[in-house]
Design an enzyme around this catalytic site. Structure first.
Site, PDB file in Angstrom:
ATOM      1  N   ASP A 197       4.103  -5.446  -1.633  1.00 12.95           N
ATOM      2  CA  ASP A 197       4.475  -6.596  -0.837  1.00 12.95           C
ATOM      3  C   ASP A 197       5.679  -7.410  -1.083  1.00 12.95           C
ATOM      4  OD1 ASP A 197       2.269  -5.537   0.807  1.00 12.95           O
ATOM      5  OD2 ASP A 197       1.076  -6.887  -0.339  1.00 12.95           O
ATOM      6  N   LYS A 248      10.233  -4.266  -0.583  1.00 16.90           N
ATOM      7  CA  LYS A 248      10.924  -3.171  -0.956  1.00 16.90           C
ATOM      8  C   LYS A 248      11.640  -2.592   0.210  1.00 16.90           C
ATOM      9  CE  LYS A 248       7.067  -1.388  -2.797  1.00 16.90           C
ATOM     10  NZ  LYS A 248       6.160  -2.573  -2.846  1.00 16.90           N
ATOM     11  N   GLY A 295       3.127  -0.613   3.447  1.00 21.18           N
ATOM     12  CA  GLY A 295       3.348  -1.331   4.713  1.00 21.18           C
ATOM     13  C   GLY A 295       4.915  -1.914   4.572  1.00 21.18           C
ATOM     14  N   HIS A 296       5.915  -0.999   4.703  1.00 19.56           N
ATOM     15  CA  HIS A 296       7.177  -1.762   4.460  1.00 19.56           C
ATOM     16  C   HIS A 296       7.814  -2.180   5.704  1.00 19.56           C
ATOM     17  CE1 HIS A 296       7.521   1.036   0.611  1.00 19.56           C
ATOM     18  NE2 HIS A 296       6.550  -0.011   0.611  1.00 19.56           N
ATOM     19  N   GLN A 329       3.718   0.698  -2.985  1.00 16.55           N
ATOM     20  CA  GLN A 329       2.773  -0.455  -3.994  1.00 16.55           C
ATOM     21  C   GLN A 329       3.945  -0.780  -5.114  1.00 16.55           C
ATOM     22  OE1 GLN A 329       1.181   2.881  -3.186  1.00 16.55           O
ATOM     23  NE2 GLN A 329       0.939   2.075  -1.210  1.00 16.55           N
TER      24      GLN A 329
HETATM   25  P1  IMP Z   1      -5.818   1.703  -1.913  1.00 16.15           P
HETATM   26  O1  IMP Z   1      -4.284   2.012  -2.276  1.00 16.15           O
HETATM   27  O2  IMP Z   1      -5.818   1.647  -0.535  1.00 16.15           O
HETATM   28  O3  IMP Z   1      -6.743   2.563  -2.475  1.00 16.15           O
HETATM   29  O4  IMP Z   1      -6.009   0.372  -2.491  1.00 16.15           O
HETATM   30  C1  IMP Z   1      -6.123  -0.207  -3.770  1.00 16.15           C
HETATM   31  C2  IMP Z   1      -5.559  -1.505  -4.172  1.00 16.15           C
HETATM   32  O5  IMP Z   1      -4.034  -1.500  -4.009  1.00 16.15           O
HETATM   33  C3  IMP Z   1      -6.046  -2.448  -3.152  1.00 16.15           C
HETATM   34  O6  IMP Z   1      -5.955  -3.795  -4.063  1.00 16.15           O
HETATM   35  C4  IMP Z   1      -5.120  -2.555  -2.197  1.00 16.15           C
HETATM   36  O7  IMP Z   1      -4.936  -3.884  -1.606  1.00 16.15           O
HETATM   37  C5  IMP Z   1      -3.809  -2.499  -3.178  1.00 16.15           C
HETATM   38  N1  IMP Z   1      -2.696  -1.829  -2.196  1.00 16.15           N
HETATM   39  C6  IMP Z   1      -2.522  -0.726  -1.795  1.00 16.15           C
HETATM   40  N2  IMP Z   1      -1.340  -0.550  -0.927  1.00 16.15           N
HETATM   41  C7  IMP Z   1      -0.857  -1.626  -1.123  1.00 16.15           C
HETATM   42  C8  IMP Z   1       0.508  -2.233  -0.719  1.00 16.15           C
HETATM   43  O8  IMP Z   1       1.353  -1.303   0.205  1.00 16.15           O
HETATM   44  N3  IMP Z   1       0.899  -3.455  -0.759  1.00 16.15           N
HETATM   45  C9  IMP Z   1      -0.028  -4.213  -1.550  1.00 16.15           C
HETATM   46  N4  IMP Z   1      -1.132  -3.849  -1.956  1.00 16.15           N
HETATM   47  C10 IMP Z   1      -1.564  -2.577  -1.792  1.00 16.15           C
END
Ligand code: IMP
Length: 422
Positions: free
Chosen positions: A13, A16, A40-41, A223
């Site tokens: 977040d 990017k 979530g871009h 991420q």
């Molecule tokens: P997952 O990727 O849904 O398995 O989540 C694993 C961890 O990564 C969790 O703490 C999510 O909140 C975090 N996470 C996954 N994708 C994002 C992102 O795009 N932004 C921020 N945190 C993320």
């Protein structure tokens, strides 16, 4: 530089998508190489907000070809919703989006299992986005996954659905969920195959050719480094490699393909989900960041945890991810705070790198350097020199303590609100 990667250095977040959308007109290709519907871009186009989860942020620039590479996972329903939103903006992408047949497909069963496992884990949960990311990557590693190419390549999709549910339904039921029907999953697989077919291509060949022709290519990380499966704060991480190091394997290209790595950092830190966060705040400054920065997950809506900039962690990730320069975002959010802090290390921790143990990291408290705050609306600043002196002082301390030059400073959500530092 012909080939540039834009990656997050914190917990995601960082903005990017906004940086990429702004730089995209200077590139021929924008390439996503990992992650899926968890991203979530957020990008603003003519004042309208659009959140891209799978589709590269270059989709909004008519001159850019967008590639989704083998290292990604794909939830087709979610992706087609994104594409509908792009269409609504009057943007044509039909010949500008290519998806690797090797991407792994996330189904309703993967999402159900992700959510049920989290529920069953109680206090031990990861805090995932619930989008079936870990369960899709787990199937991939177990050689049980369904790839996009499998949806169109003469496979008996009903048998595929039966095989998958024979393994997943008993677990879903054991965890208190409702078992899924073969008809439903089969129907989706068939429908997705038809819808995806026009977009499928061997994207690694397209990319290799583009690189050979010296086309300008931007790699879009999702991420961020602290969530990297190998070097992040395991187990509170996502399921893919999130540093520029993942580009080679995620794309099927030469690892030397990337010229410049832009590490994106907020001027403070946020984290969604569980896991250690040494600079986390529980006071008025943290509240300020959350409210002014509108720190709610763009995919899940969850409030993000907020804290001061952690230069020690960012420095570690700069070294590890071969980062060439920084883009510092959301500087405007800090306006109005009396004093500003930067985490420079952790009390009682004298090693040069981050602790490998999540238990140790969880116990550490940050050590800070304090700087005077700045006031006023900086969202209209277009030149670095226009920023208040204390805002510049913060940027320059971030630069020094993180160990990479700051090339861009973002002062608002609009794509125009990015200052390129001369
Ligand atoms: P997952 O990727 O849904 O398995 O989540 C694993 C961890 O990564 C969790 O703490 C999510 O909140 C975090 N996470 C996954 N994708 C994002 C992102 O795009 N932004 C921020 N945190 C993320």
């Amino acid at each position: 530089m012909n080939t540039v990667a834009v990656v997050g250095l914190q917990w995601g977040d960082e903005g990017k998508g906004k940086v990429i959308n702004r730089l995209a007109p200077g590139f021929d290709f924008v390439v996503r190489y990992q992650g899926g519907g968890n991203a979530g871009h957020t990008v603003y186009v003519n004042g309208q907000k659009i959140v891209l989860k799978h589709v590269p942020s270059g989709i909004l620039t008519e001159s850019v070809t967008n590639l989704m590479m083998p290292g990604m996972v794909l939830d087709p329903d979610v992706m087609f919703e994104e594409l509908d939103a792009v269409t609504k903006l009057g943007i044509d992408f039909k010949n500008r989006l290519k998806i690797s047949g090797r991407v792994h497909i996330t189904t309703a069963a993967h999402k159900a299992l992700d959510q049920l496992r989290e529920r069953a884990a109680g206090k031990g949960k990861i805090g995932t986005t619930g989008r079936g990311i870990g369960t899709t990557y787990a199937d991939k590693a177990n050689r049980l996954g369904i790839r996009a190419i499998d949806l169109i390549d003469g496979n008996n999709l009903r048998e595929t659905a039966e095989r998958m549910l024979a393994v997943k339904n008993p677990v879903i039921e054991e965890l208190g969920g409702d078992k899924l029907s073969v008809d439903e999953i089969y129907g989706k697989l068939k429908q997705w195959g038809e819808k995806l077919k026009p977009f499928l291509a061997d994207t690694s060949l397209i990319l290799a050719e583009a690189l050979a022709m010296k086309k300008r290519v931007m790699f879009e990380g999702a991420q961020a480094a602290m969530l990297d499966i190998d070097v992040g704060t395991y187990p509170y991480v996502t399921s893919s490699g999130t540093t520029a190091g993942a580009i080679g394997s995620g794309c099927g290209v030469n690892v030397g393909a990337v010229g410049e790595v832009i590490g994106v950092v907020k001027a403070y830190c946020t984290r969604v989900g569980e896991g250690a966060f040494p600079t986390e705040l529980f006071d008025a400054a943290g509240k300020h960041m959350q409210e002014v920065g509108r720190e709610f997950g763009s995919t899940t809506g969850r409030p993000r945890r907020c804290g001061w900039y952690d230069a020690f962690a960012a420095r570690y990730m700069v070294r590890l991810g071969n980062v060439s320069c920084l883009a510092v975002t959301k500087l405007d959010v800090l306006s109005g705070l009396k004093e500003l802090k930067i985490g420079t290390g952790y009390e009682g921790w004298d090693q040069p790198g981050l602790p490998e143990s999540i238990v140790t990291l969880g116990k550490l408290k940050a050590r800070y350097e304090t700087l005077p705050g700045f006031d006023g609306d900086i969202t209209g600043c277009t030149r670095y020199g226009d920023l208040p002196v204390n805002a510049r002082a913060l940027v320059e301390r971030i630069e020094k303590l993180t160990g990479a030059p700051v090339k861009y400073v973002s002062v608002g959500p609009g794509s125009g609100q990015l200052i390129a530092r001369e």
